[in-house]
Design a protein around this motif. Structure first.
Motif, PDB file in Angstrom:
ATOM      1  N   LEU A 190     -12.212  -8.869   6.047  1.00  0.00           N
ATOM      2  CA  LEU A 190     -12.258  -9.426   4.698  1.00  0.00           C
ATOM      3  C   LEU A 190     -10.953  -9.061   4.001  1.00  0.00           C
ATOM      4  O   LEU A 190     -10.330  -8.063   4.350  1.00  0.00           O
ATOM      5  CB  LEU A 190     -13.424  -8.820   3.901  1.00  0.00           C
ATOM      6  CG  LEU A 190     -14.825  -9.392   4.121  1.00  0.00           C
ATOM      7  CD1 LEU A 190     -15.832  -8.581   3.348  1.00  0.00           C
ATOM      8  CD2 LEU A 190     -14.904 -10.850   3.705  1.00  0.00           C
ATOM      9  N   PRO A 191     -10.535  -9.841   3.006  1.00  0.00           N
ATOM     10  CA  PRO A 191      -9.347  -9.430   2.255  1.00  0.00           C
ATOM     11  C   PRO A 191      -9.655  -8.241   1.351  1.00  0.00           C
ATOM     12  O   PRO A 191     -10.771  -8.122   0.833  1.00  0.00           O
ATOM     13  CB  PRO A 191      -8.999 -10.672   1.432  1.00  0.00           C
ATOM     14  CG  PRO A 191     -10.221 -11.494   1.410  1.00  0.00           C
ATOM     15  CD  PRO A 191     -11.039 -11.157   2.603  1.00  0.00           C
ATOM     16  N   SER A 192      -8.674  -7.387   1.189  1.00  0.00           N
ATOM     17  CA  SER A 192      -8.853  -6.206   0.350  1.00  0.00           C
ATOM     18  C   SER A 192      -8.637  -6.552  -1.117  1.00  0.00           C
ATOM     19  O   SER A 192      -7.896  -7.475  -1.441  1.00  0.00           O
ATOM     20  CB  SER A 192      -7.857  -5.139   0.785  1.00  0.00           C
ATOM     21  OG  SER A 192      -7.799  -4.120  -0.170  1.00  0.00           O
ATOM     22  N   VAL A 193      -9.291  -5.811  -2.008  1.00  0.00           N
ATOM     23  CA  VAL A 193      -9.074  -6.042  -3.441  1.00  0.00           C
ATOM     24  C   VAL A 193      -8.378  -4.844  -4.096  1.00  0.00           C
ATOM     25  O   VAL A 193      -8.358  -4.725  -5.307  1.00  0.00           O
ATOM     26  CB  VAL A 193     -10.393  -6.357  -4.195  1.00  0.00           C
ATOM     27  CG1 VAL A 193     -10.969  -7.674  -3.738  1.00  0.00           C
ATOM     28  CG2 VAL A 193     -11.405  -5.248  -4.046  1.00  0.00           C
ATOM     29  N   VAL A 194      -7.775  -3.982  -3.276  1.00  0.00           N
ATOM     30  CA  VAL A 194      -7.120  -2.786  -3.814  1.00  0.00           C
ATOM     31  C   VAL A 194      -6.008  -3.154  -4.791  1.00  0.00           C
ATOM     32  O   VAL A 194      -5.784  -2.474  -5.791  1.00  0.00           O
ATOM     33  CB  VAL A 194      -6.572  -1.911  -2.677  1.00  0.00           C
ATOM     34  CG1 VAL A 194      -5.779  -0.748  -3.234  1.00  0.00           C
ATOM     35  CG2 VAL A 194      -7.700  -1.383  -1.846  1.00  0.00           C
ATOM     36  N   SER A 195      -5.319  -4.285  -4.523  1.00  0.00           N
ATOM     37  CA  SER A 195      -4.219  -4.650  -5.418  1.00  0.00           C
ATOM     38  C   SER A 195      -4.725  -5.021  -6.809  1.00  0.00           C
ATOM     39  O   SER A 195      -3.971  -4.981  -7.778  1.00  0.00           O
ATOM     40  CB  SER A 195      -3.426  -5.808  -4.813  1.00  0.00           C
ATOM     41  OG  SER A 195      -4.301  -6.856  -4.509  1.00  0.00           O
ATOM     42  N   LEU A 213     -17.695   3.524   8.086  1.00  0.00           N
ATOM     43  CA  LEU A 213     -19.117   3.589   8.414  1.00  0.00           C
ATOM     44  C   LEU A 213     -19.697   2.254   8.850  1.00  0.00           C
ATOM     45  O   LEU A 213     -20.681   2.203   9.572  1.00  0.00           O
ATOM     46  CB  LEU A 213     -19.898   4.125   7.215  1.00  0.00           C
ATOM     47  CG  LEU A 213     -19.448   5.500   6.713  1.00  0.00           C
ATOM     48  CD1 LEU A 213     -20.230   5.900   5.480  1.00  0.00           C
ATOM     49  CD2 LEU A 213     -19.610   6.561   7.783  1.00  0.00           C
ATOM     50  N   MET A 214     -19.100   1.140   8.412  1.00  0.00           N
ATOM     51  CA  MET A 214     -19.658  -0.167   8.716  1.00  0.00           C
ATOM     52  C   MET A 214     -18.758  -0.968   9.653  1.00  0.00           C
ATOM     53  O   MET A 214     -19.186  -1.938  10.256  1.00  0.00           O
ATOM     54  CB  MET A 214     -19.826  -0.892   7.382  1.00  0.00           C
ATOM     55  CG  MET A 214     -21.041  -1.717   7.135  1.00  0.00           C
ATOM     56  SD  MET A 214     -22.588  -1.170   7.742  1.00  0.00           S
ATOM     57  CE  MET A 214     -23.611  -1.337   6.315  1.00  0.00           C
ATOM     58  N   GLY A 215     -17.498  -0.580   9.738  1.00  0.00           N
ATOM     59  CA  GLY A 215     -16.599  -1.253  10.665  1.00  0.00           C
ATOM     60  C   GLY A 215     -16.043  -2.580  10.186  1.00  0.00           C
ATOM     61  O   GLY A 215     -15.714  -3.433  11.007  1.00  0.00           O
ATOM     62  N   ILE A 216     -15.941  -2.772   8.894  1.00  0.00           N
ATOM     63  CA  ILE A 216     -15.316  -3.997   8.374  1.00  0.00           C
ATOM     64  C   ILE A 216     -13.868  -3.662   8.001  1.00  0.00           C
ATOM     65  O   ILE A 216     -13.627  -2.723   7.244  1.00  0.00           O
ATOM     66  CB  ILE A 216     -16.058  -4.534   7.139  1.00  0.00           C
ATOM     67  CG1 ILE A 216     -17.516  -4.813   7.486  1.00  0.00           C
ATOM     68  CG2 ILE A 216     -15.385  -5.801   6.605  1.00  0.00           C
ATOM     69  CD1 ILE A 216     -18.389  -5.126   6.296  1.00  0.00           C
ATOM     70  N   THR A 217     -12.918  -4.419   8.542  1.00  0.00           N
ATOM     71  CA  THR A 217     -11.515  -4.170   8.222  1.00  0.00           C
ATOM     72  C   THR A 217     -11.121  -4.967   6.992  1.00  0.00           C
ATOM     73  O   THR A 217     -11.450  -6.151   6.887  1.00  0.00           O
ATOM     74  CB  THR A 217     -10.628  -4.588   9.399  1.00  0.00           C
ATOM     75  OG1 THR A 217     -11.175  -4.007  10.594  1.00  0.00           O
ATOM     76  CG2 THR A 217      -9.204  -4.103   9.214  1.00  0.00           C
ATOM     77  N   PHE A 218     -10.447  -4.322   6.063  1.00  0.00           N
ATOM     78  CA  PHE A 218      -9.996  -5.012   4.853  1.00  0.00           C
ATOM     79  C   PHE A 218      -8.502  -5.270   4.971  1.00  0.00           C
ATOM     80  O   PHE A 218      -7.704  -4.340   4.949  1.00  0.00           O
ATOM     81  CB  PHE A 218     -10.327  -4.184   3.620  1.00  0.00           C
ATOM     82  CG  PHE A 218     -11.798  -4.133   3.325  1.00  0.00           C
ATOM     83  CD1 PHE A 218     -12.388  -5.097   2.527  1.00  0.00           C
ATOM     84  CD2 PHE A 218     -12.596  -3.151   3.882  1.00  0.00           C
ATOM     85  CE1 PHE A 218     -13.748  -5.075   2.271  1.00  0.00           C
ATOM     86  CE2 PHE A 218     -13.961  -3.122   3.633  1.00  0.00           C
ATOM     87  CZ  PHE A 218     -14.535  -4.079   2.826  1.00  0.00           C
ATOM     88  N   ASP A 219      -8.140  -6.540   5.100  1.00  0.00           N
ATOM     89  CA  ASP A 219      -6.731  -6.901   5.252  1.00  0.00           C
ATOM     90  C   ASP A 219      -5.990  -6.680   3.944  1.00  0.00           C
ATOM     91  O   ASP A 219      -6.467  -7.084   2.883  1.00  0.00           O
ATOM     92  CB  ASP A 219      -6.615  -8.372   5.661  1.00  0.00           C
ATOM     93  CG  ASP A 219      -7.225  -8.601   7.025  1.00  0.00           C
ATOM     94  OD1 ASP A 219      -6.963  -7.786   7.921  1.00  0.00           O
ATOM     95  OD2 ASP A 219      -7.977  -9.579   7.181  1.00  0.00           O
ATOM     96  N   GLY A 220      -4.845  -6.041   4.045  1.00  0.00           N
ATOM     97  CA  GLY A 220      -4.042  -5.826   2.846  1.00  0.00           C
ATOM     98  C   GLY A 220      -4.272  -4.463   2.230  1.00  0.00           C
ATOM     99  O   GLY A 220      -3.640  -4.107   1.248  1.00  0.00           O
TER     100      GLY A 220
END
Lengths: 367, 147
Positions: free
Chosen positions: B96-101, B116-123
């Motif tokens: 999924l895309p990351s919302v850190v920005s 814990l869930m194994g979902i990679t956050f792009d960005g």
């Protein structure tokens, strides 16, 4: 002669008196100045969210005690509210009042620990800490009277509280309220105009307003930065809209402001306790809740203002007797997000002070 | 009281800008397509009247067929809230895309979900395990862990 210097990596923690538990900061130092900081979590990770999936809704209450273990009552409260929202359980009036009294007393007890250990970090070793613990002891005595425990209370249940207050509770509480007021005054005399404290904590570890909101800070950390945001007012739960209290805020968001906010909050909590103690109605303390709660399929998010901040529980039900998923929004973890920004460029002793001013509990950070 | 915004109305508003990106799941929750998550989140944060400046919590739930990621957004200015859901598919490498920005409060929470869930956050600037050690195999919060 010129001295050649190079950056030095040092591990602060996981076992270090300033880390309030088992937290590790990997600090890169240039002399005394911190040039980089990397927080390392997980030493107290017990997988509480996963354990919730194997327990009944009521059976998870004792595990919530072990989140922020200096404010168990608040954790119980937050979790029970979420279960009640999910399953549509009503809470008797008397239980609501008992809950409010307990959580506000708990806030006082937790802030006393926070402030006491903050002074430890300042370098005032254990004298203020023991002053604070003297009063905390009196609050804990009330909890012990009620549920037999002194740290992990396991007192609240979905639908109310586990047992009624004993007869000697209200007289003891009414006796304690004026005493606490006197003690708070004593702290102020000792600390408010303390020059050493001001020199040590003013202007150190500043968390600007915008950053505080962006990192999702909450509780005294957010309010210290001057933002009047308290879940008890912003999103009132239980019966908080019946009480009068103020929301103290800081000015510039430094360590001193966060300490001041906690100090003022204790007085406000005492105000709430005082009002609630006068209004407690008679009646049952727990509604009729089945032994095994089976909420309808769905989800619920409920949050409260815990001593560390906005503590939220997100529960998902598949119709069974255990939560399908239980997520805990840990305020301590979020408050630490800006730790690096606040510490880099400052000296080691300021790093310890800044970290201490968040008053985090590792049980909640790692879960 | 933090008013929870009516999801159908917000969906209508977003549909005007990003057709097909969102749908309604309940009165207070909307479902965003994973591909448009970044744009929709930016819209929710920066549109006057919505101003969701405070992201309180991210949760991931394992439904076997997909992972559901739930964002709780709050606007301090207007004191209203919204629940945004999105889905990640596949068990080997859900992304999924990351919302850190947008909100830095997502920093540790996305790392926790990754751990814990194994979902990679792009960005995400620092996508690595947070509570478990780097050599750990698997993602324990998943429903099929050790089964």
């Amino acid at each position: 002669m010129t001295l050649r210097t190079e950056p030095f990596v040092i591990n602060m923690g996981p076992v270090h008196p300033s880390t309030h538990g088992v937290f590790r900061m990997r600090v890169t130092l240039d002399g005394e100045v911190v040039v980089n900081l990397e927080p390392v979590f997980g030493y107290l990770h017990r997988g509480i969210e996963k354990l919730a999936e194997e327990r009944t809704y009521t059976g998870f209450v004792p595990l919530t005690d072990r989140l922020d273990y200096v404010s168990s009552m608040s954790n119980n409260f937050g979790y029970c509210l979420a279960v009640e929202k999910l399953a549509g359980i009503e809470v008797p009036e008397r239980a609501e009042y008992i809950r409010v009294i307990m959580t506000e007393l708990q806030r006082i007890a937790a802030h006393l620990v926070s402030i006491g250990s903050f002074f430890n970090d300042c370098g005032a070793y254990f004298t203020p800490f023991l002053y604070m613990f003297r009063e905390r002891e009196r609050v804990i005595d009330l909890f012990e009277m009620t549920c037999g425990q002194r740290l992990l209370y396991n007192y609240m249940r979905p639908g109310g509280v586990s047992q009624d207050l004993p007869d000697e509770f209200m007289p003891a509480l009414n006796k304690l309220i004026p005493q606490l007021k006197k003690y708070f005054e004593e702290y102020e005399n000792l600390l408010q105009n303390n020059e050493i404290l001001a020199a040590r904590a003013r202007g150190v570890g500043i968390l600007p307003k915008e950053l505080a909101i962006n990192i999702g800070a909450s509780g005294p950390t957010l309010r210290g930065s001057g933002i009047r945001w308290d879940i008890r007012r912003a999103d009132p739960y239980s019966i908080y809209n019946r009480f009068e209290f103020d929301i103290p805020v800081g000015e510039q968001g430094d360590c001193y402001d966060r300490y001041r906010v906690r100090m003022e909050e204790m007085k406000q909590s005492l105000r709430i306790v005082e009002q609630a103690a006068k209004q407690v109605p008679a009646g049952p303390v727990r509604s009729k809740v089945p032994h095994l709660i089976r909420p309808p399929v769905g989800e619920a998010y409920s949050h409260i203002e815990a001593p560390t901040g906005d503590l939220g529980f997100y529960l998902v039900s598949d119709g069974g007797i255990a939560p399908y998923r239980c997520h805990i929004r840990a305020p301590s973890l979020m408050n630490l997000t800006a730790l690096r920004d606040m510490i880099v460029g400052w000296k080691v002793q300021d790093a310890i002070l800044t970290f201490g001013s968040f008053a985090i509990t590792m049980g909640e950070v790692d879960r | 009281m933090t008013a929870s915004l009516s999801a159908p109305e917000i969906v209508k508003q977003i549909q005007a800008h990003y057709p097909g990106a969102v749908s309604v799941v309940s009165d207070s929750a909307l479902l965003v397509d994973g591909k448009s998550l970044a744009e929709v989140m930016t819209y929710l944060k920066n549109t006057p009247g919505l101003d969701f400046n405070y992201m309180t919590a991210i949760t991931a739930i394992d439904y076997f067929q997909h992972f559901e990621v739930v964002y709780n957004l709050v606007s301090m200015e207007h004191n209203h809230s919204l629940t945004v859901k999105t889905r990640a598919y596949g068990r080997d490498n859900p992304r999924l895309p990351s919302v850190v920005s947008l909100w830095r409060s997502a920093d540790y929470q996305e790392r926790e979900i990754y751990d814990l869930m194994g979902i990679t956050f792009d960005g995400h600037p620092n996508m690595k395990r947070i509570v478990l050690w780097p050599e750990f195999k698997g993602h324990p919060q998943r429903k099929d862990f050790l089964k």
